[in-house]
Design a protein around this motif. Sequence first.
Motif, PDB file in Angstrom:
ATOM      1  N   GLY A 180       0.824  -1.192   0.000  1.00  0.00           N
ATOM      2  CA  GLY A 180       0.000   0.000   0.000  1.00  0.00           C
ATOM      3  C   GLY A 180       0.859   1.244   0.000  1.00  0.00           C
ATOM      4  N   ALA A 181       0.302   2.341  -0.512  1.00  0.00           N
ATOM      5  CA  ALA A 181       1.055   3.591  -0.583  1.00  0.00           C
ATOM      6  C   ALA A 181       1.587   4.023   0.781  1.00  0.00           C
ATOM      7  CB  ALA A 181       0.196   4.694  -1.184  1.00  0.00           C
ATOM      8  N   ASP A 182       0.857   3.701   1.850  1.00  0.00           N
ATOM      9  CA  ASP A 182       1.285   4.110   3.185  1.00  0.00           C
ATOM     10  C   ASP A 182       2.536   3.379   3.655  1.00  0.00           C
ATOM     11  OD1 ASP A 182      -0.738   2.016   3.011  1.00  0.00           O
ATOM     12  OD2 ASP A 182      -0.506   1.801   5.175  1.00  0.00           O
ATOM     13  N   ALA A 183       2.836   2.220   3.052  1.00  0.00           N
ATOM     14  CA  ALA A 183       4.009   1.445   3.468  1.00  0.00           C
ATOM     15  C   ALA A 183       5.271   1.854   2.727  1.00  0.00           C
ATOM     16  CB  ALA A 183       3.750  -0.042   3.254  1.00  0.00           C
ATOM     17  N   VAL A 184       5.136   2.644   1.670  1.00  0.00           N
ATOM     18  CA  VAL A 184       6.279   2.933   0.799  1.00  0.00           C
ATOM     19  C   VAL A 184       7.355   3.785   1.472  1.00  0.00           C
ATOM     20  CG1 VAL A 184       6.994   4.051  -1.338  1.00  0.00           C
ATOM     21  CG2 VAL A 184       4.959   2.585  -1.310  1.00  0.00           C
ATOM     22  N   PRO A 185       7.019   4.889   2.163  1.00  0.00           N
ATOM     23  CA  PRO A 185       8.094   5.730   2.717  1.00  0.00           C
ATOM     24  C   PRO A 185       9.058   4.957   3.617  1.00  0.00           C
ATOM     25  CG  PRO A 185       6.025   6.927   2.757  1.00  0.00           C
ATOM     26  CD  PRO A 185       5.693   5.516   2.369  1.00  0.00           C
ATOM     27  N   GLY A 186       8.544   4.085   4.456  1.00  0.00           N
ATOM     28  CA  GLY A 186       9.407   3.313   5.336  1.00  0.00           C
ATOM     29  C   GLY A 186      10.286   2.343   4.572  1.00  0.00           C
ATOM     30  N   LEU A 187       9.712   1.655   3.568  1.00  0.00           N
ATOM     31  CA  LEU A 187      10.499   0.740   2.749  1.00  0.00           C
ATOM     32  C   LEU A 187      11.602   1.497   2.017  1.00  0.00           C
ATOM     33  CD1 LEU A 187       7.663  -1.446   1.167  1.00  0.00           C
ATOM     34  CD2 LEU A 187       9.424  -2.253   2.745  1.00  0.00           C
ATOM     35  N   ALA A 188      11.243   2.650   1.450  1.00  0.00           N
ATOM     36  CA  ALA A 188      12.203   3.428   0.680  1.00  0.00           C
ATOM     37  C   ALA A 188      13.354   3.906   1.561  1.00  0.00           C
ATOM     38  CB  ALA A 188      11.508   4.611   0.022  1.00  0.00           C
ATOM     39  N   ALA A 189      13.014   4.421   2.731  1.00  0.00           N
ATOM     40  CA  ALA A 189      14.046   4.951   3.626  1.00  0.00           C
ATOM     41  C   ALA A 189      15.038   3.870   4.013  1.00  0.00           C
ATOM     42  CB  ALA A 189      13.397   5.548   4.870  1.00  0.00           C
ATOM     43  N   GLY A 190      14.564   2.643   4.125  1.00  0.00           N
ATOM     44  CA  GLY A 190      15.442   1.551   4.532  1.00  0.00           C
ATOM     45  C   GLY A 190      16.494   1.188   3.505  1.00  0.00           C
ATOM     46  N   VAL A 191      16.322   1.632   2.250  1.00  0.00           N
ATOM     47  CA  VAL A 191      17.294   1.311   1.200  1.00  0.00           C
ATOM     48  C   VAL A 191      17.905   2.569   0.589  1.00  0.00           C
ATOM     49  CG1 VAL A 191      16.252  -0.918   0.677  1.00  0.00           C
ATOM     50  CG2 VAL A 191      15.478   1.113  -0.566  1.00  0.00           C
ATOM     51  N   GLY A 192      17.789   3.700   1.297  1.00  0.00           N
ATOM     52  CA  GLY A 192      18.444   4.920   0.839  1.00  0.00           C
ATOM     53  C   GLY A 192      17.684   5.706  -0.201  1.00  0.00           C
ATOM     54  N   LEU A 193      16.381   5.486  -0.303  1.00  0.00           N
ATOM     55  CA  LEU A 193      15.537   6.243  -1.223  1.00  0.00           C
ATOM     56  C   LEU A 193      14.565   7.092  -0.422  1.00  0.00           C
ATOM     57  CD1 LEU A 193      14.697   3.399  -3.795  1.00  0.00           C
ATOM     58  CD2 LEU A 193      16.291   5.291  -4.159  1.00  0.00           C
ATOM     59  N   ARG A 194      13.969   8.087  -1.088  1.00  0.00           N
ATOM     60  CA  ARG A 194      12.924   8.894  -0.450  1.00  0.00           C
ATOM     61  C   ARG A 194      11.786   9.094  -1.433  1.00  0.00           C
ATOM     62  NH1 ARG A 194      13.520  14.617  -1.853  1.00  0.00           N
ATOM     63  NH2 ARG A 194      15.276  14.826  -3.302  1.00  0.00           N
ATOM     64  N   GLN A 195      10.591   9.162  -0.898  1.00  0.00           N
ATOM     65  CA  GLN A 195       9.426   9.378  -1.753  1.00  0.00           C
ATOM     66  C   GLN A 195       9.329  10.860  -2.108  1.00  0.00           C
ATOM     67  OE1 GLN A 195       5.687   7.290  -0.855  1.00  0.00           O
ATOM     68  NE2 GLN A 195       4.663   9.283  -0.961  1.00  0.00           N
ATOM     69  N   THR A 196       9.304  11.137  -3.419  1.00  0.00           N
ATOM     70  CA  THR A 196       9.183  12.521  -3.879  1.00  0.00           C
ATOM     71  C   THR A 196       7.864  12.782  -4.586  1.00  0.00           C
ATOM     72  OG1 THR A 196      10.345  11.979  -5.943  1.00  0.00           O
ATOM     73  CG2 THR A 196      11.677  12.809  -4.092  1.00  0.00           C
ATOM     74  N   GLY A 197       7.051  11.752  -4.737  1.00  0.00           N
ATOM     75  CA  GLY A 197       5.745  11.953  -5.359  1.00  0.00           C
ATOM     76  C   GLY A 197       4.803  10.812  -5.060  1.00  0.00           C
ATOM     77  N   LEU A 198       3.534  11.136  -4.879  1.00  0.00           N
ATOM     78  CA  LEU A 198       2.451  10.162  -4.746  1.00  0.00           C
ATOM     79  C   LEU A 198       1.327  10.652  -5.645  1.00  0.00           C
ATOM     80  CD1 LEU A 198       0.992   7.735  -3.439  1.00  0.00           C
ATOM     81  CD2 LEU A 198       0.296   9.287  -1.578  1.00  0.00           C
ATOM     82  N   HIS A 199       0.897   9.812  -6.590  1.00  0.00           N
ATOM     83  CA  HIS A 199      -0.038  10.248  -7.618  1.00  0.00           C
ATOM     84  C   HIS A 199      -1.156   9.223  -7.769  1.00  0.00           C
ATOM     85  CE1 HIS A 199       3.050  13.182  -8.772  1.00  0.00           C
ATOM     86  NE2 HIS A 199       3.900  12.177  -8.608  1.00  0.00           N
ATOM     87  N   ARG A 200      -2.323   9.736  -8.158  1.00  0.00           N
ATOM     88  CA  ARG A 200      -3.491   8.876  -8.306  1.00  0.00           C
ATOM     89  C   ARG A 200      -4.231   9.211  -9.597  1.00  0.00           C
ATOM     90  NH1 ARG A 200      -8.789   8.693  -4.228  1.00  0.00           N
ATOM     91  NH2 ARG A 200      -9.871   6.962  -5.307  1.00  0.00           N
ATOM     92  N   ALA A 201      -4.707   8.174 -10.268  1.00  0.00           N
ATOM     93  CA  ALA A 201      -5.603   8.337 -11.409  1.00  0.00           C
ATOM     94  C   ALA A 201      -6.693   7.285 -11.274  1.00  0.00           C
ATOM     95  CB  ALA A 201      -4.864   8.177 -12.731  1.00  0.00           C
ATOM     96  N   GLY A 202      -7.900   7.703 -10.880  1.00  0.00           N
ATOM     97  CA  GLY A 202      -8.974   6.745 -10.636  1.00  0.00           C
ATOM     98  C   GLY A 202      -8.612   5.831  -9.490  1.00  0.00           C
ATOM     99  N   ASP A 203      -8.598   4.518  -9.757  1.00  0.00           N
ATOM    100  CA  ASP A 203      -8.271   3.568  -8.685  1.00  0.00           C
ATOM    101  C   ASP A 203      -6.816   3.117  -8.738  1.00  0.00           C
ATOM    102  OD1 ASP A 203      -8.356   2.053 -10.975  1.00  0.00           O
ATOM    103  OD2 ASP A 203      -9.745   0.539 -10.197  1.00  0.00           O
ATOM    104  N   ARG A 204      -5.991   3.821  -9.505  1.00  0.00           N
ATOM    105  CA  ARG A 204      -4.577   3.459  -9.607  1.00  0.00           C
ATOM    106  C   ARG A 204      -3.717   4.499  -8.883  1.00  0.00           C
ATOM    107  NH1 ARG A 204      -3.308   1.829 -15.750  1.00  0.00           N
ATOM    108  NH2 ARG A 204      -1.395   1.046 -14.774  1.00  0.00           N
ATOM    109  N   TRP A 205      -2.674   4.008  -8.241  1.00  0.00           N
ATOM    110  CA  TRP A 205      -1.766   4.851  -7.474  1.00  0.00           C
ATOM    111  C   TRP A 205      -0.336   4.546  -7.882  1.00  0.00           C
ATOM    112  CZ3 TRP A 205      -3.357   8.088  -3.279  1.00  0.00           C
ATOM    113  CH2 TRP A 205      -4.723   8.002  -2.965  1.00  0.00           C
ATOM    114  N   CYS A 206       0.495   5.566  -7.877  1.00  0.00           N
ATOM    115  CA  CYS A 206       1.922   5.324  -8.094  1.00  0.00           C
ATOM    116  C   CYS A 206       2.742   6.272  -7.235  1.00  0.00           C
ATOM    117  CB  CYS A 206       2.302   5.433  -9.572  1.00  0.00           C
ATOM    118  SG  CYS A 206       2.677   7.088 -10.151  1.00  0.00           S
ATOM    119  N   VAL A 207       3.964   5.829  -6.953  1.00  0.00           N
ATOM    120  CA  VAL A 207       4.908   6.632  -6.185  1.00  0.00           C
ATOM    121  C   VAL A 207       6.152   6.873  -7.037  1.00  0.00           C
ATOM    122  CG1 VAL A 207       4.135   5.828  -3.918  1.00  0.00           C
ATOM    123  CG2 VAL A 207       5.946   4.578  -5.128  1.00  0.00           C
ATOM    124  N   VAL A 208       6.826   7.972  -6.762  1.00  0.00           N
ATOM    125  CA  VAL A 208       8.135   8.268  -7.343  1.00  0.00           C
ATOM    126  C   VAL A 208       9.141   8.285  -6.205  1.00  0.00           C
ATOM    127  CG1 VAL A 208       9.530   9.923  -8.626  1.00  0.00           C
ATOM    128  CG2 VAL A 208       7.116   9.578  -9.245  1.00  0.00           C
TER     129      VAL A 208
END
Length: 213
Positions: A180-208
């Motif tokens: 889920g989108a809510d789990a991404v920031p923690g996963l990303a931080a653990g491998v040296g990445l950071r979330q710079t975008g969260l986007h939605r179109a209808g029922d689809r979601w993506c993160v950058v």
Amino acid sequence: MTDAAFTQVFARALQGHPCHVVEVDGYGEPRSLPVADWARAADEADHLLLDRCEGATLDIGCGPGRLSARLAELGHVVLGIDVVPEAVAQAIGRGATALRRNVFESLPGEGRWRTALLADGNIGIGGDPAALLGRARELLDPRGRVVAEVAPPGLGLRTTWAVLTCGDERSRPFRWSVVGADAVPGLAAGVGLRQTGLHRAGDRWCVVLEEAP
């Protein structure tokens, strides 16, 4: 029912045979594999992901190549990779450049890709999203980004064993995660990445995700 390799059962699904995902732990009902969604041409909804791909793009788990082919049409250098030979053949057949590769094996252009694309829930490949994101980071140019399709916020992270069933064949169990989108920031931080975008179109979601400072 006969046990078969995952690649064999998935190939049958790509060839048009009805296929279902069954979670081994019994959670939920069998679900139809949405092969028709993967095999169609890229549509407007796919631009939720496509518009966020920058430069040379590695399409991880490209399937039959709808997004790789569209990115090529848009002028990107793009390589699709997949472990299923039938998927690679179909991707090439629609004009994409694709190789049969596991993302954790040696790949062309390591450290030079500007975008690593994980569409259609492929952030769940292997049942270890942290390891997959860490590998994606290794493949990227330091200025690069991960564009990943995820489940809606509130679902957290869930990992299960599952099998594919197609006619009288059943794949050997494999690990898969739903993120889920809510789990991404923690996963990303653990491998040296950071979330710079969260986007939605209808029922689809993506993160950058990009390199953490």
